[in-house]
Structures are given as structure tokens and as C-alpha cells.
Design a protein around this motif. Structure first.
Motif, mmCIF file in Angstrom:
data_model
loop_
_atom_site.group_PDB
_atom_site.id
_atom_site.type_symbol
_atom_site.label_atom_id
_atom_site.label_comp_id
_atom_site.label_asym_id
_atom_site.label_seq_id
_atom_site.Cartn_x
_atom_site.Cartn_y
_atom_site.Cartn_z
ATOM 1 N N GLY A 81 0.816 -1.216 0.000
ATOM 2 C CA GLY A 81 0.000 0.000 0.000
ATOM 3 C C GLY A 81 0.846 1.260 0.000
ATOM 4 N N GLN A 82 0.171 2.378 0.165
ATOM 5 C CA GLN A 82 0.843 3.672 0.223
ATOM 6 C C GLN A 82 0.561 4.317 1.578
ATOM 7 O OE1 GLN A 82 -0.582 5.915 -3.130
ATOM 8 N NE2 GLN A 82 0.334 4.526 -4.610
ATOM 9 N N ALA A 83 1.454 5.219 1.964
ATOM 10 C CA ALA A 83 1.304 5.897 3.254
ATOM 11 C C ALA A 83 -0.016 6.633 3.331
ATOM 12 C CB ALA A 83 2.463 6.859 3.477
ATOM 13 N N MET A 84 -0.659 6.516 4.452
ATOM 14 C CA MET A 84 -1.926 7.176 4.773
ATOM 15 C C MET A 84 -3.086 6.684 3.894
ATOM 16 S SD MET A 84 -0.894 8.685 7.344
ATOM 17 C CE MET A 84 -2.376 9.549 7.839
ATOM 18 N N CYS A 85 -2.952 5.471 3.376
ATOM 19 C CA CYS A 85 -3.997 4.868 2.549
ATOM 20 C C CYS A 85 -4.391 3.510 3.112
ATOM 21 C CB CYS A 85 -3.511 4.694 1.109
ATOM 22 S SG CYS A 85 -3.251 6.247 0.255
ATOM 23 N N ILE A 86 -5.622 3.099 2.801
ATOM 24 C CA ILE A 86 -6.139 1.800 3.208
ATOM 25 C C ILE A 86 -6.388 1.007 1.933
ATOM 26 C CG2 ILE A 86 -7.980 0.568 4.407
ATOM 27 C CD1 ILE A 86 -8.460 3.315 5.929
ATOM 28 N N GLN A 87 -5.582 -0.039 1.734
ATOM 29 C CA GLN A 87 -5.704 -0.851 0.531
ATOM 30 C C GLN A 87 -6.562 -2.081 0.817
ATOM 31 O OE1 GLN A 87 -2.908 -1.960 -3.067
ATOM 32 N NE2 GLN A 87 -2.067 -2.745 -1.169
ATOM 33 N N LEU A 88 -7.500 -2.352 -0.077
ATOM 34 C CA LEU A 88 -8.422 -3.480 0.058
ATOM 35 C C LEU A 88 -8.137 -4.530 -1.003
ATOM 36 C CD1 LEU A 88 -11.798 -1.502 0.283
ATOM 37 C CD2 LEU A 88 -10.367 -2.253 2.187
ATOM 38 N N SER A 89 -8.234 -5.774 -0.616
ATOM 39 C CA SER A 89 -8.205 -6.856 -1.587
ATOM 40 C C SER A 89 -9.574 -6.929 -2.262
ATOM 41 C CB SER A 89 -7.904 -8.183 -0.883
ATOM 42 O OG SER A 89 -8.992 -8.528 -0.033
ATOM 43 N N GLU A 90 -9.655 -7.732 -3.305
ATOM 44 C CA GLU A 90 -10.944 -7.940 -3.981
ATOM 45 C C GLU A 90 -11.981 -8.495 -3.008
ATOM 46 O OE1 GLU A 90 -13.571 -7.714 -7.077
ATOM 47 O OE2 GLU A 90 -11.452 -7.375 -7.483
ATOM 48 N N ALA A 91 -11.575 -9.431 -2.143
ATOM 49 C CA ALA A 91 -12.498 -10.031 -1.175
ATOM 50 C C ALA A 91 -13.004 -8.990 -0.171
ATOM 51 C CB ALA A 91 -11.827 -11.185 -0.441
ATOM 52 N N ALA A 92 -12.122 -8.121 0.300
ATOM 53 C CA ALA A 92 -12.541 -7.068 1.240
ATOM 54 C C ALA A 92 -13.474 -6.084 0.541
ATOM 55 C CB ALA A 92 -11.322 -6.348 1.804
ATOM 56 N N TYR A 93 -13.154 -5.735 -0.695
ATOM 57 C CA TYR A 93 -14.008 -4.840 -1.482
ATOM 58 C C TYR A 93 -15.409 -5.436 -1.622
ATOM 59 C CZ TYR A 93 -15.880 -2.439 -5.593
ATOM 60 O OH TYR A 93 -16.682 -1.750 -6.455
ATOM 61 N N ARG A 94 -15.496 -6.724 -1.976
ATOM 62 C CA ARG A 94 -16.809 -7.376 -2.124
ATOM 63 C C ARG A 94 -17.558 -7.419 -0.795
ATOM 64 N NH1 ARG A 94 -13.893 -11.258 -5.130
ATOM 65 N NH2 ARG A 94 -14.162 -12.704 -3.400
ATOM 66 N N GLY A 108 -6.352 -0.649 -9.163
ATOM 67 C CA GLY A 108 -5.898 -1.347 -10.357
ATOM 68 C C GLY A 108 -5.184 -2.625 -9.980
ATOM 69 N N GLU A 109 -4.522 -3.208 -10.940
ATOM 70 C CA GLU A 109 -3.803 -4.458 -10.704
ATOM 71 C C GLU A 109 -2.381 -4.175 -10.227
ATOM 72 O OE1 GLU A 109 -3.847 -7.330 -13.799
ATOM 73 O OE2 GLU A 109 -5.936 -7.818 -13.430
ATOM 74 N N ILE A 110 -1.992 -4.893 -9.189
ATOM 75 C CA ILE A 110 -0.623 -4.798 -8.694
ATOM 76 C C ILE A 110 -0.091 -6.208 -8.462
ATOM 77 C CG2 ILE A 110 -0.956 -2.533 -7.611
ATOM 78 C CD1 ILE A 110 -1.014 -4.014 -4.907
ATOM 79 N N GLU A 111 1.214 -6.322 -8.462
ATOM 80 C CA GLU A 111 1.869 -7.608 -8.222
ATOM 81 C C GLU A 111 1.890 -7.885 -6.721
ATOM 82 O OE1 GLU A 111 3.866 -11.148 -9.033
ATOM 83 O OE2 GLU A 111 3.199 -9.712 -10.557
ATOM 84 N N ILE A 112 1.319 -9.007 -6.325
ATOM 85 C CA ILE A 112 1.313 -9.428 -4.928
ATOM 86 C C ILE A 112 2.205 -10.656 -4.827
ATOM 87 C CG2 ILE A 112 -0.091 -10.242 -2.993
ATOM 88 C CD1 ILE A 112 -0.737 -7.379 -3.753
ATOM 89 N N LYS A 113 3.257 -10.564 -4.027
ATOM 90 C CA LYS A 113 4.222 -11.656 -3.893
ATOM 91 C C LYS A 113 3.506 -12.957 -3.526
ATOM 92 C CE LYS A 113 8.327 -13.015 -1.309
ATOM 93 N NZ LYS A 113 9.207 -12.673 -0.198
ATOM 94 N N GLY A 114 3.773 -13.979 -4.309
ATOM 95 C CA GLY A 114 3.190 -15.290 -4.054
ATOM 96 C C GLY A 114 1.783 -15.457 -4.588
ATOM 97 N N LYS A 115 1.188 -14.387 -5.130
ATOM 98 C CA LYS A 115 -0.192 -14.465 -5.605
ATOM 99 C C LYS A 115 -0.352 -13.947 -7.036
ATOM 100 C CE LYS A 115 -3.390 -14.195 -2.339
ATOM 101 N NZ LYS A 115 -3.570 -15.607 -2.155
ATOM 102 N N GLY A 116 0.657 -13.269 -7.555
ATOM 103 C CA GLY A 116 0.567 -12.739 -8.916
ATOM 104 C C GLY A 116 -0.154 -11.399 -8.959
ATOM 105 N N MET A 117 -0.680 -11.071 -10.130
ATOM 106 C CA MET A 117 -1.387 -9.805 -10.319
ATOM 107 C C MET A 117 -2.772 -9.893 -9.685
ATOM 108 S SD MET A 117 0.804 -7.957 -11.812
ATOM 109 C CE MET A 117 -0.072 -6.528 -12.387
ATOM 110 N N GLN A 118 -3.109 -8.875 -8.881
ATOM 111 C CA GLN A 118 -4.420 -8.837 -8.240
ATOM 112 C C GLN A 118 -4.974 -7.425 -8.305
ATOM 113 O OE1 GLN A 118 -4.649 -10.501 -4.318
ATOM 114 N NE2 GLN A 118 -4.554 -12.556 -5.165
ATOM 115 N N THR A 119 -6.283 -7.332 -8.474
ATOM 116 C CA THR A 119 -6.966 -6.040 -8.460
ATOM 117 C C THR A 119 -7.164 -5.619 -7.012
ATOM 118 O OG1 THR A 119 -8.105 -6.565 -10.512
ATOM 119 C CG2 THR A 119 -9.021 -4.781 -9.181
ATOM 120 N N THR A 120 -6.784 -4.394 -6.708
ATOM 121 C CA THR A 120 -6.967 -3.869 -5.353
ATOM 122 C C THR A 120 -7.715 -2.542 -5.412
ATOM 123 O OG1 THR A 120 -4.847 -2.707 -5.296
ATOM 124 C CG2 THR A 120 -4.864 -5.005 -4.536
#
Length: 132
Positions: free
Chosen positions: A81-94, A109-121
Motif C-alpha cells: 500500500g501507500q502511506a496514509m492509505c487503506i488498501q483493500l483486496s478484492e475479497a474485502a471490497y466485495r 488497479g492491478e498490482i503484483e502481490i508476492k506469491g499471488k501474482g497480479m491482483q486487483t486492489t
């Protein structure tokens, strides 16, 4: 780390964690670092929703611990994530979205998540409180 719905399931787990996250992010501006008064504390928050395995670990100093992919994914949401931001996974968003949702969320948008590949956040931006 904070969890809701453990050990007793809570149908409002996602909204409770989201409101707490927004509250922490909004109040961190008031925190003063005593030995660095000219620096502002900045935090990153990540949120994921899913199942976990829980148990008590240790004999001398027992701790209630959570394990599983949900814990790892929540950690990745924070670390990418970025400072002062709250990043949600697709599951949290749903878990937070819906016709009655009062949360403001935007697609990161899509970001690289270690061990999981590209994921929309998503970013959790705010909450509309119906109270006065």
C-alpha cells in the motif's frame, strides 16, 4: 494486526474493521512524535476478508494466533500500500460493497502481490455516517 469475527463469527466483520481503519488513519494526524516533532507519523493499512485457522501457541507465554492465506494476504495489502492509505483486496471490497454500503472505495488497479501474482486492489477512501 486486528481481526473481527474470531472466534465467534460476526456478520459485520468487514464494516467494523473498515470503520476502525478509517478512524486510525484520520486520527494519526494528531499523534506527535516526541523525539521528532517536525515529522508526521504516516501509516499504511491493508485489509482482506476470508477464513483463518486460530489457536493458542506457547506454554510460558500463550498467545492467540491466526494462520492462513487470509493473514498473508492482509499483510501483503499493507506492505504494497501507500502511506496514509487503506488498501483493500478484492475479497474485502466485495465484503464492503452493496446497495446499502456507505463506504467510498476507488479501484487502484492491478498490482503484483508476492506469491499471488497480479491482483486487483482498491482504496478505502471514506465512510458516510448517517448520524448527526
Amino acid at each position: 494486526m486486528v481481526a473481527s469475527g474470531v472466534p465467534v463469527m460476526n456478520p459485520h466483520h468487514a464494516s467494523e474493521i473498515a470503520r476502525m481503519s478509517l478512524s486510525i488513519r484520520d486520527r494519526v494526524h494528531y499523534f506527535k512524535i516526541r523525539h521528532r516533532p517536525d515529522c508526521q507519523l504516516r501509516i499504511r493499512i491493508g485489509m482482506h476478508s476470508g477464513s483463518v485457522v486460530a489457536g493458542i501457541v506457547g506454554l510460558k507465554m500463550p498467545r492467540y494466533c491466526l494462520f492462513g492465506d487470509t493473514v498473508n494476504t492482509a499483510s501483503r495489502m499493507e506492505s504494497t500500500g501507500q502511506a496514509m492509505c487503506i488498501q483493500l483486496s478484492e475479497a474485502a471490497y466485495r465484503a464492503l460493497k452493496g446497495p446499502a454500503s456507505r463506504f467510498f472505495m476507488t479501484k487502484r488497479g492491478e498490482i503484483e502481490i508476492k506469491g499471488k501474482g497480479m491482483q486487483t486492489t482498491y482504496w478505502l477512501e471514506g465512510y458516510v455516517n448517517s448520524g448527526l
